[in-house]
Design a protein around this motif. Structure first.
Motif: not given
Length: 110
Positions: A58, A62, A64, A97-98, A101
């Motif tokens: 994103e 970030e 998604r 998602e974590t 990252r």
């Protein structure tokens, strides 16, 4: 593990450039929940929903994960416990998602 240098343009073709990192993120998320939730629900989500999901970058560190809504509805109906299904699915997506990252160096492992 050393973080992978991230290139947003390469993420457009993520299955060519970042396949191993994607596999690692999904696997780590699954393993974090293994033993905490009904394994049949966890496996159903992994095999029938996440296998057709699509991660996107994103911007600003970030990620998604888009889910195939039709498959979500089918699997939710099939598992027989829609509340636990929703809980497990939401936590799995958050953890994926974590992990993305973390793997790509946008946040630390702690």
């Amino acid at each position: 593990m050393a973080e992978t240098e991230f290139d947003p343009e390469k993420f457009e073709d993520k299955y060519v450039h970042y396949f191993e990192e994607l596999q690692e993120a999904y696997s780590n998320a699954y393993n974090q929940l293994h033993g905490r939730y009904d394994s049949a629900i966890l496996k159903a989500i992994d095999r029938n929903v996440l296998s057709e999901s699509e991660p996107f970058y994103e911007g600003d560190g970030e990620f998604r994960v888009d889910l195939p809504e039709e498959r979500v509805e089918e699997v939710r109906a099939a598992v027989g416990d829609p509340d636990q299904f929703d809980t497990v699915l939401e936590e799995l997506v958050d953890r994926i998602e974590t992990e993305l990252r973390r793997i790509f160096g946008f946040e630390s492992a702690d």
